[in-house]
Design an enzyme around this catalytic site. Sequence first.
Site, PDB file in Angstrom:
ATOM      1  N   SER A 171       0.840  -1.196   0.000  1.00  0.00           N
ATOM      2  CA  SER A 171       0.000   0.000   0.000  1.00  0.00           C
ATOM      3  C   SER A 171       0.880   1.254   0.000  1.00  0.00           C
ATOM      4  O   SER A 171       1.652   1.452  -0.936  1.00  0.00           O
ATOM      5  CB  SER A 171      -0.948  -0.058   1.206  1.00  0.00           C
ATOM      6  OG  SER A 171      -1.985   0.867   1.053  1.00  0.00           O
ATOM      7  N   ASP A 336      -9.551  -5.406  -4.198  1.00  0.00           N
ATOM      8  CA  ASP A 336      -9.022  -4.228  -3.513  1.00  0.00           C
ATOM      9  C   ASP A 336      -9.849  -2.992  -3.885  1.00  0.00           C
ATOM     10  O   ASP A 336      -9.936  -2.625  -5.054  1.00  0.00           O
ATOM     11  CB  ASP A 336      -7.556  -4.046  -3.946  1.00  0.00           C
ATOM     12  CG  ASP A 336      -6.807  -3.037  -3.107  1.00  0.00           C
ATOM     13  OD1 ASP A 336      -7.424  -2.086  -2.600  1.00  0.00           O
ATOM     14  OD2 ASP A 336      -5.578  -3.206  -2.975  1.00  0.00           O
ATOM     15  N   HIS A 369      -8.130  -5.143   0.115  1.00  0.00           N
ATOM     16  CA  HIS A 369      -6.828  -4.478   0.167  1.00  0.00           C
ATOM     17  C   HIS A 369      -5.913  -5.145   1.194  1.00  0.00           C
ATOM     18  O   HIS A 369      -4.732  -5.381   0.936  1.00  0.00           O
ATOM     19  CB  HIS A 369      -7.073  -3.014   0.514  1.00  0.00           C
ATOM     20  CG  HIS A 369      -5.859  -2.148   0.495  1.00  0.00           C
ATOM     21  ND1 HIS A 369      -5.112  -1.941  -0.640  1.00  0.00           N
ATOM     22  CD2 HIS A 369      -5.272  -1.407   1.475  1.00  0.00           C
ATOM     23  CE1 HIS A 369      -4.108  -1.119  -0.356  1.00  0.00           C
ATOM     24  NE2 HIS A 369      -4.181  -0.783   0.912  1.00  0.00           N
TER      25      HIS A 369
END
Lengths: 390, 390
Positions: A171, A336, A369
């Site tokens: 991320s 995600d 995610h």
Amino acid sequence: MRLTLCAALLLASPAFAYEPLVEKQEFTLNDFVTRGGETIPEMRLGYETYGTLNEAKDNAILIPHFFSGNSHAAGKYAEDDAAPGYWDAIIGSGKAIDTDKWFVVSVDSPVNLGANDPNVITTGPASINPATNEPWGMDFPILTIGDFVDTQKGLMDQLGIPKWHAVMGASMGGLQSYEWAARYPDKLERVIPVISSGWADADLIAWLDVWASPIRLDPNWNGGDYYGGEAPNAGLAQALKIVTLHANSAEWANSKFGRNWASEGADPGKDWANDYLVVETLNAAGATRAATSDANHFLYLVRANQQFVAGHPDGNIYQGLLDIDVPVMLIHTDEDLVFPGNAVRDTAAIIKSDGTPVEIVELEGINGHLDGVLNMSQAAGPIKAFLEAE
Amino acid sequence: MRLTLCAALLLASPAFAYEPLVEKQEFTLNDFVTRGGETIPEMRLGYETYGTLNEAKDNAILIPHFFSGNSHAAGKYAEDDAAPGYWDAIIGSGKAIDTDKWFVVSVDSPVNLGANDPNVITTGPASINPATNEPWGMDFPILTIGDFVDTQKGLMDQLGIPKWHAVMGASMGGLQSYEWAARYPDKLERVIPVISSGWADADLIAWLDVWASPIRLDPNWNGGDYYGGEAPNAGLAQALKIVTLHANSAEWANSKFGRNWASEGADPGKDWANDYLVVETLNAAGATRAATSDANHFLYLVRANQQFVAGHPDGNIYQGLLDIDVPVMLIHTDEDLVFPGNAVRDTAAIIKSDGTPVEIVELEGINGHLDGVLNMSQAAGPIKAFLEAE
């Protein structure tokens, strides 16, 4: 014989945390100059290492962390810690990132969310401004992902590491990985951006603002000036609630909570004091996390992520990606909601358009995610091969 | 010849608003008893009609509205209105819902968001409680989608309509459509739930709470007691911002705004007063909309939607759907973040598991959930055929 079988099982699905026990270390950069041209007199940051740096200093792997994370990527601080670092499943002896081979450096970012977490060392709006002897508050310079990377470059110099064997992160850690490869192409051998794309698009910019908005509505936020009084932790808890939901998937919420009420007999249709289990759980998680976090740091992280364009924060979205010349492995999932599959595939298309090799690994799971944090053991084989390729 | 060509083009893509001009009408239900057993002394609601009720009173189509909508589904109030009602593209002479054939009844819901919109007539926490002569505030009974449907049944009785030819609506209007078919199977001939599923799952329950959270953080909300003072419109504006973003798609945000700054030369990386165009636009839209809306009404709508299980609010999720026996047309898009494709397909699977015919129409577009409001002309052919089938 029995030991060999046991070792094989461990390799397939590592059950033990990274050993030995981990210690948080600290480094300081004096007069750190941001890409925006502002000077921060003292940038103190934490880091952890796993494995041993070899004599040639060419076996180091850098791991920057995600938005709400910190440098605790593997191992435990004490034997009785409830859980090891977030990527422990892939970091350790014999694991994907084999600490018998590699020396892993995991770094706390500036403006780290966990400003009040004793296991985080960071510098940001909650830190003391030496010029005033008061917390910086919103006078702290607005930082970029590039600034985060530059603090890591400062640590690299202090450790005498000439080149990373790899940079990888999830991320926001993936954004920092792209930035390393785009900005310092001769300072790393390969890069693994996980659950992230090469720039923050309008959709991400807007969602990051949604994450931040509860903080600004909390009257205790007071324009960021709250260090003498009560912190805006009600707003921060709601902000963290949104992050948790957005970073998961519908399947996660539905399979884990269903339509259950928070308390038996307490029908949300009968009284405003009653609520659903999924809501109560998210609220409680947000409040717990808020207690060790700082609201202004959250806002600074949001702005750093919103500004992100790999290598060229003021420029177009492809130049920085074209500047990436080291081999790339992208790990992501189509479930995600934060960095959707299309954004990752568009990023890959640009990077490889000039011949740079890009390998894509798809994750599966119900955590959306967060599968890039919680379920990385799925990608252990490809990561190991990618890191060990000649 | 020229006229004929012109008429053909109009039929293909209607360019003119429903005619004649539309007037908001009003009905009152005295001593309305909620499904929770509470009595509301006076339930005043608005409605609009398009077309003419025939003598047999068997050509009426009911349209309940979506979360942030109202009964203005077609036509204009005055020639110079900027835009017609939200489903004007499919309601009118010769259109999918042909007002030469059908008499369309579109109804304002209780606790309608637009409590301060002069074109909405609703009853909710912002209304005067006859018992105290003060606004109800959070003492107003918590309502369900079933209660909304029961107010429409009250209007049906007042108009002397024995059975709807069809009930159809988008999003929360779709929930009301399911509820009609599950709860009053002999009061309608067919049903068209658009961009909606047969129950609110944990994911939707949690997202609805995210929508609501900015209101509760606004100090002006004051536990819902603000009618004598300043309204919590800052929180309400942020709530509406989240709804707008969630009800659109990433493609919408990215294609419309890109990474543009709100003002030329005002870099969001240089000053907290600067922001991105997508954020500024969403903030402005939220603030504009908040001015005619009521924050407590927003919270009541959230709770009504969270409680929704077609036909059986306290029960299991399939019984009400199995009670649906009239033909069903489901219209949705896989780009919908609010009611994802899986939820709609699961709903269809249950309804048709006992032999009830279900037709699914997929929409395309860049507006995500809102394609079911903004881009319904795509479904004009199937809707027309479904309504006119013998």
